[in-house]
Design a protein around this motif. Structure first.
Motif, PDB file in Angstrom:
ATOM      1  N   ASP A   1       1.072  -1.351  -0.013  1.00  0.00           N
ATOM      2  CA  ASP A   1       0.076   0.216  -0.075  1.00  0.00           C
ATOM      3  C   ASP A   1       0.864   1.200  -0.008  1.00  0.00           C
ATOM      4  N   GLU A   2       1.866   1.239   0.808  1.00  0.00           N
ATOM      5  CA  GLU A   2       2.717   2.288   0.744  1.00  0.00           C
ATOM      6  C   GLU A   2       3.354   2.789  -0.588  1.00  0.00           C
ATOM      7  N   LEU A   3       3.871   1.510  -1.378  1.00  0.00           N
ATOM      8  CA  LEU A   3       4.564   1.960  -2.642  1.00  0.00           C
ATOM      9  C   LEU A   3       3.445   2.302  -3.736  1.00  0.00           C
ATOM     10  N   LYS A   4       2.235   1.748  -3.612  1.00  0.00           N
ATOM     11  CA  LYS A   4       1.165   2.173  -4.407  1.00  0.00           C
ATOM     12  C   LYS A   4       0.793   3.655  -4.193  1.00  0.00           C
ATOM     13  N   ASN A   5       0.544   4.118  -2.951  1.00  0.00           N
ATOM     14  CA  ASN A   5       0.488   5.632  -2.561  1.00  0.00           C
ATOM     15  C   ASN A   5       1.460   6.362  -3.085  1.00  0.00           C
ATOM     16  N   LEU A   6       2.785   6.083  -2.978  1.00  0.00           N
ATOM     17  CA  LEU A   6       3.876   6.843  -3.488  1.00  0.00           C
ATOM     18  C   LEU A   6       3.712   6.769  -4.749  1.00  0.00           C
TER      19      LEU A   6
ATOM     20  N   LEU B   1       1.154   6.953  -6.879  1.00  0.00           N
ATOM     21  CA  LEU B   1       0.049   7.894  -6.875  1.00  0.00           C
ATOM     22  C   LEU B   1       0.649   9.236  -6.695  1.00  0.00           C
ATOM     23  N   GLU B   2       1.225   9.523  -5.578  1.00  0.00           N
ATOM     24  CA  GLU B   2       1.708  10.672  -5.395  1.00  0.00           C
ATOM     25  C   GLU B   2       2.802  11.434  -6.370  1.00  0.00           C
ATOM     26  N   ALA B   3       3.613  10.590  -6.921  1.00  0.00           N
ATOM     27  CA  ALA B   3       4.680  10.650  -8.057  1.00  0.00           C
ATOM     28  C   ALA B   3       3.805  10.979  -9.379  1.00  0.00           C
ATOM     29  N   GLN B   4       2.777  10.375  -9.527  1.00  0.00           N
ATOM     30  CA  GLN B   4       2.217  10.494 -10.710  1.00  0.00           C
ATOM     31  C   GLN B   4       1.338  11.842 -10.875  1.00  0.00           C
ATOM     32  N   THR B   5       0.840  12.128  -9.669  1.00  0.00           N
ATOM     33  CA  THR B   5       0.231  13.584  -9.283  1.00  0.00           C
ATOM     34  C   THR B   5       1.097  14.746  -9.496  1.00  0.00           C
ATOM     35  N   ALA B   6       2.251  14.431  -8.970  1.00  0.00           N
ATOM     36  CA  ALA B   6       3.405  15.246  -9.125  1.00  0.00           C
ATOM     37  C   ALA B   6       3.961  15.384 -10.579  1.00  0.00           C
ATOM     38  N   GLY B   7       3.709  14.392 -11.489  1.00  0.00           N
ATOM     39  CA  GLY B   7       4.360  14.492 -12.727  1.00  0.00           C
ATOM     40  C   GLY B   7       5.492  14.052 -12.862  1.00  0.00           C
ATOM     41  N   ASP B   8       5.969  13.308 -11.738  1.00  0.00           N
ATOM     42  CA  ASP B   8       7.341  12.770 -11.805  1.00  0.00           C
ATOM     43  C   ASP B   8       7.450  11.086 -12.262  1.00  0.00           C
TER      44      ASP B   8
ATOM     45  N   GLN C   1       8.140   5.100 -12.314  1.00  0.00           N
ATOM     46  CA  GLN C   1       8.725   3.790 -13.051  1.00  0.00           C
ATOM     47  C   GLN C   1       9.502   3.376 -11.757  1.00  0.00           C
ATOM     48  N   GLU C   2      10.240   3.775 -10.996  1.00  0.00           N
ATOM     49  CA  GLU C   2      11.126   3.256 -10.091  1.00  0.00           C
ATOM     50  C   GLU C   2      10.317   2.773  -8.952  1.00  0.00           C
ATOM     51  N   ILE C   3       9.238   3.246  -8.587  1.00  0.00           N
ATOM     52  CA  ILE C   3       8.241   2.346  -7.575  1.00  0.00           C
ATOM     53  C   ILE C   3       7.567   1.301  -8.288  1.00  0.00           C
ATOM     54  N   THR C   4       7.075   1.480  -9.668  1.00  0.00           N
ATOM     55  CA  THR C   4       6.618   0.211 -10.249  1.00  0.00           C
ATOM     56  C   THR C   4       7.404  -0.831 -10.376  1.00  0.00           C
ATOM     57  N   MET C   5       8.792  -0.439 -10.440  1.00  0.00           N
ATOM     58  CA  MET C   5       9.770  -1.696 -10.491  1.00  0.00           C
ATOM     59  C   MET C   5       9.776  -2.361  -9.218  1.00  0.00           C
ATOM     60  N   LYS C   6       9.903  -1.571  -7.966  1.00  0.00           N
ATOM     61  CA  LYS C   6       9.809  -2.057  -6.765  1.00  0.00           C
ATOM     62  C   LYS C   6       8.716  -3.058  -6.716  1.00  0.00           C
ATOM     63  N   LEU C   7       7.412  -2.623  -7.220  1.00  0.00           N
ATOM     64  CA  LEU C   7       6.246  -3.481  -6.873  1.00  0.00           C
ATOM     65  C   LEU C   7       6.467  -4.728  -7.653  1.00  0.00           C
TER      66      LEU C   7
END
Length: 85
Positions: free
Chosen positions: A52-57, A59-66, A71-77
Motif C-alpha cells: 500500500d505504501e508503494l502504491k500510494n507513493l 500515486l503521489e509521484a504521478q500526481t506530481a508528474g514525476d 517507474q522506480e516505484i513500479t519496478m519495486k512493486l
C-alpha cells in the motif's frame, strides 16, 4: 494475468483448513494454533503495508508528474511480485 498468492497467504489458508470446524464454520483455536497464526498475521500486515505504501507513493509521484519516480516505484512493486511467482 496470473493471480499471485504470497506464501504467507498460502500458509494462512492451510492453517485455516486445520482449525475451522467444517460443519459450523467456527474456529477451533488452541494456544498452539495461535502461536502458528500470529507470525503469519504479522507477516501479512507487513506485506499489505509495504504494498500500500508503494502504491500510494506511485500515486503521489504521478500526481506530481514525476514519471521517473513512478517507474522506480513500479519496478519495486514488480520485484515484490516476482519473488512470489
Amino acid at each position: 494475468m496470473a493471480v499471485i498468492i504470497h506464501p504467507v497467504h498460502r500458509k494462512l489458508a492451510e492453517l485455516l483448513l486445520m482449525i475451522i470446524d467444517h460443519g459450523s464454520g467456527e474456529l477451533r483455536v488452541s494456544s498452539i494454533e495461535v502461536r502458528l497464526l500470529l507470525p503469519l498475521l504479522i507477516d501479512n500486515l507487513r506485506l499489505v503495508r509495504e504494498t500500500d505504501e508503494l502504491k500510494n507513493l506511485a500515486l503521489e509521484a504521478q500526481t506530481a508528474g514525476d514519471m521517473d519516480w513512478v517507474q522506480e516505484i513500479t519496478m519495486k512493486l514488480d520485484e515484490m511480485e516476482a519473488k512470489y511467482s
